[in-house]
Design a protein around this motif. Structure first.
Motif, mmCIF file in Angstrom:
data_model
loop_
_atom_site.group_PDB
_atom_site.id
_atom_site.type_symbol
_atom_site.label_atom_id
_atom_site.label_comp_id
_atom_site.label_asym_id
_atom_site.label_seq_id
_atom_site.Cartn_x
_atom_site.Cartn_y
_atom_site.Cartn_z
ATOM 1 N N ARG A 1 29.878 -0.129 12.837
ATOM 2 C CA ARG A 1 29.713 0.646 11.606
ATOM 3 C C ARG A 1 28.519 1.594 11.620
ATOM 4 O O ARG A 1 27.825 1.763 10.618
ATOM 5 N N GLY B 1 34.645 -0.191 13.063
ATOM 6 C CA GLY B 1 34.397 0.550 11.832
ATOM 7 C C GLY B 1 33.855 1.953 12.002
ATOM 8 O O GLY B 1 33.473 2.574 11.020
ATOM 9 N N LYS C 1 34.509 5.449 12.034
ATOM 10 C CA LYS C 1 35.664 6.178 11.520
ATOM 11 C C LYS C 1 35.871 7.548 12.136
ATOM 12 O O LYS C 1 36.905 8.167 11.931
ATOM 13 N N GLU C 2 34.915 8.042 12.898
ATOM 14 C CA GLU C 2 35.026 9.386 13.469
ATOM 15 C C GLU C 2 35.452 9.367 14.933
ATOM 16 O O GLU C 2 35.213 10.322 15.664
ATOM 17 N N TYR D 1 39.066 -1.492 12.777
ATOM 18 C CA TYR D 1 38.757 -0.632 11.636
ATOM 19 C C TYR D 1 38.374 0.793 12.027
ATOM 20 O O TYR D 1 37.755 1.507 11.242
ATOM 21 N N CYS D 2 38.725 1.218 13.229
ATOM 22 C CA CYS D 2 38.586 2.620 13.630
ATOM 23 C C CYS D 2 39.892 3.297 13.216
ATOM 24 O O CYS D 2 40.867 3.315 13.970
ATOM 25 N N LYS D 3 39.927 3.818 12.035
ATOM 26 C CA LYS D 3 41.164 4.230 11.380
ATOM 27 C C LYS D 3 41.825 5.455 11.990
ATOM 28 O O LYS D 3 42.982 5.734 11.698
ATOM 29 N N ASN D 4 41.125 6.194 12.821
ATOM 30 C CA ASN D 4 41.708 7.397 13.405
ATOM 31 C C ASN D 4 42.335 7.161 14.779
ATOM 32 O O ASN D 4 42.723 8.118 15.452
#
Length: 142
Positions: A77, A103, A105-106, A129-132
């Motif tokens: 994160r 986590g 996110k980029e 949780y790395c949403k991309n």
């Protein structure tokens, strides 16, 4: 108890050469602390900077270029973990065995493919949780 960045930097200056593992997750890590790690932790093998948000993108970039012995890196994160940072890690830390970017996110598929190509010794990668990141990437490349 939360140490100030100055107190952390002073500790690292005094003990850094003896450290093989440094966990600063959740601490107030700013550019002063990053500079102390770069200058005094030449034998560091494991580094955790999880939840550290006070260091600059520039300082992290310099740090990842200099960590020649680190095999385990935890950046849970850390909002500054972007495409550029992942590419720097892949290019300069090819000896990594364990990377945790939970986590972040980029981070996108292209960077992960490059990381997998450059860090052939990577045997643990945590991208929760790395949403991309796409399911296809995880199925075909990692």
């Amino acid at each position: 108890l939360c140490l100030t960045p100055s107190a952390l930097a002073l500790f690292i200056e005094r003990a850094g050469m003896n450290l093989h593992e440094l966990d600063l997750a959740g601490c107030q890590v700013d550019d002063e602390v990053i500079k102390a790690i770069m200058l005094h932790c030449k034998n560091l093998q494991k580094l955790s900077l999880g939840y550290c948000e006070e260091a600059s993108h520039w300082a992290l970039a310099l740090l990842f270029r200099r960590l020649k012995k680190v095999t385990h890196l935890k950046l849970t994160r850390v909002g500054l973990v972007t495409k550029a940072i992942v590419l720097l890690i892949a290019t300069h830390m090819t000896h990594l065995q364990d990377l945790d970017i939970t986590g972040c996110k980029e981070v996108h598929d292209d960077e992960m493919i490059y990381l997998a190509q450059c860090c052939s010794g990577l045997n643990r990668l945590n991208v929760r949780y790395c949403k991309n990141l796409s399911a296809e990437l995880l199925d075909t490349h990692l």
